[in-house]
Design a protein around this motif. Structure first.
Motif, PDB file in Angstrom:
ATOM      1  N   GLU A   7      13.826 -17.074  -6.357  1.00  0.00           N
ATOM      2  CA  GLU A   7      14.627 -15.889  -7.030  1.00  0.00           C
ATOM      3  C   GLU A   7      15.889 -15.759  -6.208  1.00  0.00           C
ATOM      4  OE1 GLU A   7      13.491 -11.235  -6.072  1.00  0.00           O
ATOM      5  OE2 GLU A   7      11.957 -12.494  -6.703  1.00  0.00           O
ATOM      6  N   ALA A  10      18.491 -17.920  -7.816  1.00  0.00           N
ATOM      7  CA  ALA A  10      18.986 -17.502  -9.123  1.00  0.00           C
ATOM      8  C   ALA A  10      19.919 -16.428  -8.975  1.00  0.00           C
ATOM      9  CB  ALA A  10      17.727 -16.909  -9.987  1.00  0.00           C
ATOM     10  N   LYS A  11      19.720 -15.439  -8.219  1.00  0.00           N
ATOM     11  CA  LYS A  11      20.696 -14.264  -7.685  1.00  0.00           C
ATOM     12  C   LYS A  11      21.823 -14.913  -7.409  1.00  0.00           C
ATOM     13  CE  LYS A  11      17.342 -10.803  -6.955  1.00  0.00           C
ATOM     14  NZ  LYS A  11      16.581  -9.711  -5.772  1.00  0.00           N
ATOM     15  N   ALA A  13      23.324 -17.825  -8.113  1.00  0.00           N
ATOM     16  CA  ALA A  13      23.919 -18.586  -9.063  1.00  0.00           C
ATOM     17  C   ALA A  13      24.545 -17.546  -9.940  1.00  0.00           C
ATOM     18  CB  ALA A  13      22.893 -19.251  -9.850  1.00  0.00           C
ATOM     19  N   ASP A  14      23.759 -16.139 -10.190  1.00  0.00           N
ATOM     20  CA  ASP A  14      24.726 -15.172 -10.986  1.00  0.00           C
ATOM     21  C   ASP A  14      25.774 -14.721 -10.504  1.00  0.00           C
ATOM     22  OD1 ASP A  14      22.710 -15.790 -13.069  1.00  0.00           O
ATOM     23  OD2 ASP A  14      21.420 -14.162 -12.315  1.00  0.00           O
ATOM     24  N   ALA A  15      25.586 -14.592  -9.041  1.00  0.00           N
ATOM     25  CA  ALA A  15      26.799 -13.633  -8.414  1.00  0.00           C
ATOM     26  C   ALA A  15      27.885 -14.453  -8.217  1.00  0.00           C
ATOM     27  CB  ALA A  15      26.211 -13.226  -6.991  1.00  0.00           C
ATOM     28  N   PRO A  17      29.936 -16.970  -9.501  1.00  0.00           N
ATOM     29  CA  PRO A  17      31.295 -16.983 -10.249  1.00  0.00           C
ATOM     30  C   PRO A  17      32.110 -15.537 -10.171  1.00  0.00           C
ATOM     31  CG  PRO A  17      29.295 -17.401 -11.603  1.00  0.00           C
ATOM     32  CD  PRO A  17      28.955 -17.009 -10.270  1.00  0.00           C
ATOM     33  N   ASN A  18      31.564 -14.550  -9.702  1.00  0.00           N
ATOM     34  CA  ASN A  18      32.036 -13.307  -9.770  1.00  0.00           C
ATOM     35  C   ASN A  18      32.824 -13.141  -8.135  1.00  0.00           C
ATOM     36  OD1 ASN A  18      31.480 -12.745 -12.292  1.00  0.00           O
ATOM     37  ND2 ASN A  18      29.529 -11.782 -11.647  1.00  0.00           N
TER      38      ASN A  18
END
Length: 53
Positions: A7, A10-11, A13-15, A17-18
């Motif tokens: 988890e 995954a978080k 990996a989402d964050a 790029p930003n």
């Protein structure tokens, strides 16, 4: 790998790029430092510090 670890990854990996380059560098430093500490602990190395209890 535990579900909690999956988890977190995954978080991240989402964050990622930003994030700014500074934030990415800071995060890299945190991870590498913690990995070094864990390696020392698992290898049984002493860092030369003493703890007073």
């Amino acid at each position: 790998m535990s579900e909690k670890q999956k988890e977190i990854l995954a978080k991240m990996a989402d964050a990622l790029p930003n994030m700014t380059e500074f934030e990415k560098g800071y995060l890299t430093c945190l991870v590498e430092t913690r990995a070094g500490v864990n390696k020392k602990e698992s290898d049984g190395e002493d860092d030369g510090r003493t703890e007073n209890f």
